[in-house]
Design a protein around this motif. Structure first.
Motif, mmCIF file in Angstrom:
data_model
loop_
_atom_site.group_PDB
_atom_site.id
_atom_site.type_symbol
_atom_site.label_atom_id
_atom_site.label_comp_id
_atom_site.label_asym_id
_atom_site.label_seq_id
_atom_site.Cartn_x
_atom_site.Cartn_y
_atom_site.Cartn_z
ATOM 1 N N PHE A 98 0.809 -1.190 -0.019
ATOM 2 C CA PHE A 98 0.006 -0.179 0.078
ATOM 3 C C PHE A 98 0.706 1.196 0.050
ATOM 4 O O PHE A 98 0.436 2.376 -0.330
ATOM 5 C CB PHE A 98 -1.092 -0.113 1.187
ATOM 6 N N TYR A 99 2.040 1.241 0.233
ATOM 7 C CA TYR A 99 2.982 2.586 0.314
ATOM 8 C C TYR A 99 4.121 2.392 -0.692
ATOM 9 O O TYR A 99 4.465 3.362 -1.195
ATOM 10 C CB TYR A 99 3.481 2.575 1.826
ATOM 11 N N GLU A 100 4.724 1.302 -1.112
ATOM 12 C CA GLU A 100 5.735 1.148 -1.927
ATOM 13 C C GLU A 100 5.181 0.785 -3.252
ATOM 14 O O GLU A 100 5.679 1.609 -4.285
ATOM 15 C CB GLU A 100 6.738 -0.066 -1.428
ATOM 16 N N ILE A 101 4.170 0.003 -3.545
ATOM 17 C CA ILE A 101 3.914 -0.562 -4.851
ATOM 18 C C ILE A 101 2.604 0.387 -5.275
ATOM 19 O O ILE A 101 2.737 0.987 -6.572
ATOM 20 C CB ILE A 101 3.043 -2.148 -5.052
ATOM 21 N N GLN A 102 1.688 0.586 -4.636
ATOM 22 C CA GLN A 102 0.601 1.481 -4.873
ATOM 23 C C GLN A 102 0.777 2.894 -4.483
ATOM 24 O O GLN A 102 0.888 3.016 -3.268
ATOM 25 C CB GLN A 102 -0.718 0.859 -4.203
ATOM 26 N N GLN A 103 0.888 3.833 -5.389
ATOM 27 C CA GLN A 103 1.070 5.054 -4.980
ATOM 28 C C GLN A 103 0.037 6.179 -5.346
ATOM 29 O O GLN A 103 -0.113 7.224 -5.061
ATOM 30 C CB GLN A 103 2.250 5.675 -5.773
ATOM 31 N N GLU A 104 -1.099 5.365 -6.209
ATOM 32 C CA GLU A 104 -2.352 6.041 -6.550
ATOM 33 C C GLU A 104 -3.157 6.414 -5.305
ATOM 34 O O GLU A 104 -3.176 5.800 -4.179
ATOM 35 C CB GLU A 104 -2.907 5.302 -7.575
ATOM 36 N N ASP A 105 -4.133 7.103 -5.563
ATOM 37 C CA ASP A 105 -5.276 7.419 -4.381
ATOM 38 C C ASP A 105 -6.549 6.959 -4.960
ATOM 39 O O ASP A 105 -7.093 6.264 -4.068
ATOM 40 C CB ASP A 105 -5.541 8.796 -4.357
ATOM 41 N N ILE A 106 -6.801 6.777 -6.243
ATOM 42 C CA ILE A 106 -7.898 6.273 -6.829
ATOM 43 C C ILE A 106 -7.818 5.403 -8.227
ATOM 44 O O ILE A 106 -6.696 5.825 -8.838
ATOM 45 C CB ILE A 106 -8.991 7.432 -7.133
ATOM 46 N N THR A 107 -8.424 4.187 -8.158
ATOM 47 C CA THR A 107 -8.054 3.423 -9.523
ATOM 48 C C THR A 107 -9.450 3.324 -10.048
ATOM 49 O O THR A 107 -10.784 3.088 -9.491
ATOM 50 C CB THR A 107 -7.535 2.194 -9.159
ATOM 51 N N LEU A 108 -9.521 3.856 -11.478
ATOM 52 C CA LEU A 108 -10.803 4.042 -12.404
ATOM 53 C C LEU A 108 -10.902 2.836 -13.251
ATOM 54 O O LEU A 108 -9.688 2.505 -13.876
ATOM 55 C CB LEU A 108 -10.981 5.206 -12.843
ATOM 56 N N THR A 109 -11.996 2.033 -13.298
ATOM 57 C CA THR A 109 -12.067 0.919 -14.488
ATOM 58 C C THR A 109 -13.037 1.607 -15.217
ATOM 59 O O THR A 109 -14.284 1.812 -14.899
ATOM 60 C CB THR A 109 -12.479 -0.310 -13.744
ATOM 61 N N PHE A 110 -12.764 1.438 -16.542
ATOM 62 C CA PHE A 110 -13.974 1.831 -17.421
ATOM 63 C C PHE A 110 -15.020 0.688 -18.047
ATOM 64 O O PHE A 110 -14.596 -0.138 -17.807
ATOM 65 C CB PHE A 110 -13.316 2.608 -18.576
#
Length: 787
Positions: A465-477
């Motif tokens: 959650f801190y090293e790999i994932q840097q995003e705040d939001i993930t959107l899927t279309f």
């Protein structure tokens, strides 16, 4: 009451301290076994009953779009008993009172209520009425998490049009016992829920009249699942089939089955440790008892008691001790088993979760505990039975002392007289000392492995959650969009950075191995979803080739440099040979990564995007949520902070209970081993210690001689226990190395320190009790010689 029975009661009262310690250790072993096996039996029975009663499917498949008449051709596949076609789509849901957008999985159901696969267990309200296009049923867990009631309304963007959905009922389905999106590790019932809607209404809303995009199959008994899947994939390939899979790979079933399997494994490992230590302590206790009662055994035999009578007398003592521990363990295990089973209701959802205890479990518990006890007591009882009366009337021959290794090396001057006495006694009884060290080291190991779970969780959180994932939001279309969509996302309020990704379903092949998964394309210069190796070094996406997570590489049996056959299951469905250029370390799920441009080139398409990672200004979140709720192109929204909070909430609560129980059990082991060893040493060496007191040794010095030996053994046991604990943690890491998630092997210094501290405290408490007995030593009584 016979004379032997009265003697038995006196022996038990005289040895009450040691007996209580052994009873507690037996109780811990039986309690751990009963807890896990009763929870295992209850979950297994509940799962099977639920699946059978509500007709859980055997094979599942998703596809782009197929005409409804294809259903008859699927039904004609040999081995297929029943087919159910559906429309399934994920949409954004506006839940009253919830600021963030939620994701709803819309699943079509017949307007009438015929027997169907993955049937619904109605929990509240009613089934939908035919012709009412706004009526829906929602999963009970989603309703409970959001305080939704019958009659409440949800807002949803369905195929570009806003629609209000009125809740008329809540239900559960065997398809979602573990209600989770495919990309999550733990459920987020507040932001993801299943919504069942009439087939006609949902089909019309998504232009799927007379068509379907999802099918479930129930197979006949004895049917070949691989053969059915092969024919089903071949049949659905022209219609955008994404690859059929069996029940084993259905995500809800997979999580539940892995949990059930781990329960059974734990039910074997823990009791072996506890009951093995109990057998060792019973052997020590009986061996000393036989030694001190030689004259009594001689008198009994002289008065006509047979070898069988004497042997049964000592076996009854063992049986009573073990029976007391077993009954206590059964009671504790049943109570804990019910609590564990009920706790699973927070994560796995059944219409009825019944706590079942098989009568055989009680029989197994008694048999296992008695087998361990009799194994430990066998040598001592055999010694009592074989002891001739004439020999028993004589005192034990004195022990043979010889120079210790320290004395042979000429190092005796480095030790005080008391220290040399300790070393001599340890070296004179190496087997007893070794078994004591083993018992203590196992207690340390249990504490280390129990607390290593916290280390593993903290490490997983930090890396994932801190090293790999840097995003705040993930959107899927909802559908792949053109590359210009990323520029549109920049216009959302408060968006700082946008990094698109492309995800395509694919079948990966290497030699005879196949994996149904997908490819994820990331921008080469991206930084919001980082790829790392096992040493947490950043990896750069190559311009050509694929990076695999190490678990996926293990599944396929590939190494960097090998070539994969990639069969894309979308669009033109190209098939390509792609080299494996590196391995990625991730702890959740499996994945294959490519350069976004390379993936678009492989798909023979212009820049196409399946979704995007966003970083945003915290102050703008509310405005972003409001806009995303009414954006037709967005199918789902995942928030990193919510995922982290839910993960910590789910894992931490269970972990706290688990580590507390482990610490309690390990403390009982440490106390039982130290106290029994010291108490037996006191009874064996009472004459020696009394003689030392008369020779001028103080109580403190005598206490040092007795407890110093235990301290020496504990000093050897602690590093050994730490090593064993690391080994057990490594075994647990291997046991929890699944496709869904992996358990990192991490043991911190704090974990070792806590284990050492707990063992030391247990040893100090037992040592204090022994010191009290030393101060009360009756010198005259102890020095009396047996005639």
């Amino acid at each position: 009451m016979t004379a032997l029975d009265r003697k038995l009661i006196r022996d038990l009262l005289h040895l009450r301290g040691q007996v209580i310690a052994i009873v507690l250790i037996v109780a811990c072993g039986i309690a751990s076994m009963v807890t896990m096996l009763s929870a295992y039996d209850s979950l297994k029975l509940t799962q099977q009953t639920y699946y059978d009663q509500y007709r859980f499917a055997d094979v599942f498949v998703q596809l782009k779009r197929a005409p409804e008449h294809l259903r008859d051709r699927i039904q004609a596949i040999p081995g297929v008993q029943q087919v159910q076609t559906r429309v399934v789509r994920d949409v954004i849901i506006d839940v009253p009172g919830l600021e963030e957008p939620a994701t709803g999985r819309l699943i079509s159901i017949p307007e009438q209520r015929p027997p169907q696969l993955n049937g619904l267990a109605l929990r509240e309200g009613r089934y939908i009425n035919p012709g009412r296009r706004d009526e829906v049923m929602v999963s009970e867990t989603f309703a409970a998490a959001n305080d939704l009631a019958i009659g409440d309304t949800l807002g949803a963007v369905i195929n570009g049009r806003w629609q209000n959905l009125r809740i008329v009922g809540t239900a559960l389905s065997p398809e979602y016992v573990y209600e989770i999106r495919g990309t999550d590790l733990v459920p987020d019932n507040q932001r993801f829920g299943v919504i069942w809607m009439g087939r006609q209404a949902l089909g019309t809303a998504f232009d799927m009249d007379g068509a379907f995009n999802d099918a479930n199959l129930l197979l006949t008994k004895g049917a070949s699942e691989p053969a059915v899947i092969f024919q089903l994939d071949r049949l659905l390939e022209p219609y955008g089939g994404l690859g059929a899979y069996g029940r084993r790979d259905q995500i809800s079933h997979r999580f539940l089955s892995d949990e059930i399997t781990s329960l059974r494994a734990t039910a074997v490992i823990m009791p072996i440790i506890f009951l093995g230590i109990a057998a060792f302590l019973l052997n020590l206790l009986l061996a000393r008892l036989v030694s001190t009662q030689r004259d009594q055994i001689a008198v009994l035999k002289a008065f006509g008691y047979s070898n069988g009578d004497v042997g049964w007398h000592y076996l009854k003592l063992v049986t009573l001790v073990v029976l007391a521990g077993t009954l206590l363990g059964l009671g504790l295990g049943l109570w804990m088993g019910e609590a564990v089973t009920r706790n699973y209701a927070n994560y796995y959802h059944f219409p009825v979760l019944t706590f079942e205890v098989e009568p055989s479990l009680v029989i197994i518990s008694l048999a296992v505990s008695l087998a361990a006890a009799l194994t430990g007591a066998f040598v001592a009882v055999q010694q009592a039975v074989r002891l001739p009366p004439a020999e028993a009337m004589r005192p034990e021959p004195p022990a043979q002392f010889r120079p210790t290794l320290v004395e042979q090396l000429g190092l005796q001057r480095c030790f005080s007289p008391a220290g040399r006495i300790i070393l001599r006694n340890v070296e004179r009884q190496p087997i007893k000392a070794g078994l004591t060290i083993l018992g203590l080291s196992l207690a340390v190991a249990i504490l280390v492995v129990g607390n290593s779970f916290s280390d593993a969780i903290n490490y997983l959180i930090r890396v994932q959650f801190y090293e790999i994932q840097q995003e705040d939001i993930t959107l899927t279309f909802t559908e792949p969009l053109s590359g210009s969509a990323q520029f549109d996302l920049h216009h959302l309020p408060g968006v700082i950075r946008v990094e698109p990704f492309r995800a395509v379903p694919a079948r990966l092949r290497f030699q005879q191995r196949t994996y149904l998964g997908g490819l994820t394309g990331l921008p080469a210069e991206g930084s919001l979803r980082r790829l790392m190796d096992r040493d947490l070094n950043l990896l750069t996406l190559p311009t050509q080739g694929v990076l695999l997570t190490d678990k996926l590489a293990d599944i396929l049996g590939v190494q960097p440099g090998d070539t994969l056959t990639v069969e894309v299951l979308e669009g033109a469905r190209p098939q390509r040979e792609v080299p494996v250029v590196g391995l990625v370390k991730e702890w959740v799920g499996v994945a294959a990564y490519m350069n976004l441009s390379a993936l678009n080139q492989l798909m023979r398409e212009d820049t196409a995007l399946s979704g995007a990672y966003l970083t945003v200004e915290p102050a703008s979140l509310e405005a972003i949520y409001a806009e995303l709720k009414v954006t037709p192109a967005v199918a789902s929204v995942a928030l990193r902070q919510n995922s982290l909070d839910r993960f910590e909430e789910t894992i931490s609560g269970n972990l706290a209970v688990f580590t507390t129980v482990i610490a309690m059990f390990a403390t009982i082991i440490a106390f039982g081993v130290v106290y029994n060893a010291a108490r037996i040493a006191l009874s064996e060496r009472g004459r020696e210690l009394a003689t030392l007191r008369i020779m001028g040794f103080s109580r403190a010095e005598v206490g040092f001689i007795l407890l110093g030996e235990q301290a020496l053994l504990l000093g050897v046991a602690i590093p050994l226990g730490c090593a064993l604990g690391f080994g057990l943690a490594a075994l647990m890491s291997v046991a929890y190395d699944t496709e869904l998630y992996r358990w990192p092997l991490v043991v911190s210094r704090a974990t070792y320190g806590l284990a050492i501290a707990i063992i030391a405290i247990a040893a100090l408490i037992s040592g204090g009790l022994i010191l009290r007995q030393i101060t009360r030593l009756d010198l005259v009584a102890v020095l009396k010689t047996r005639e």
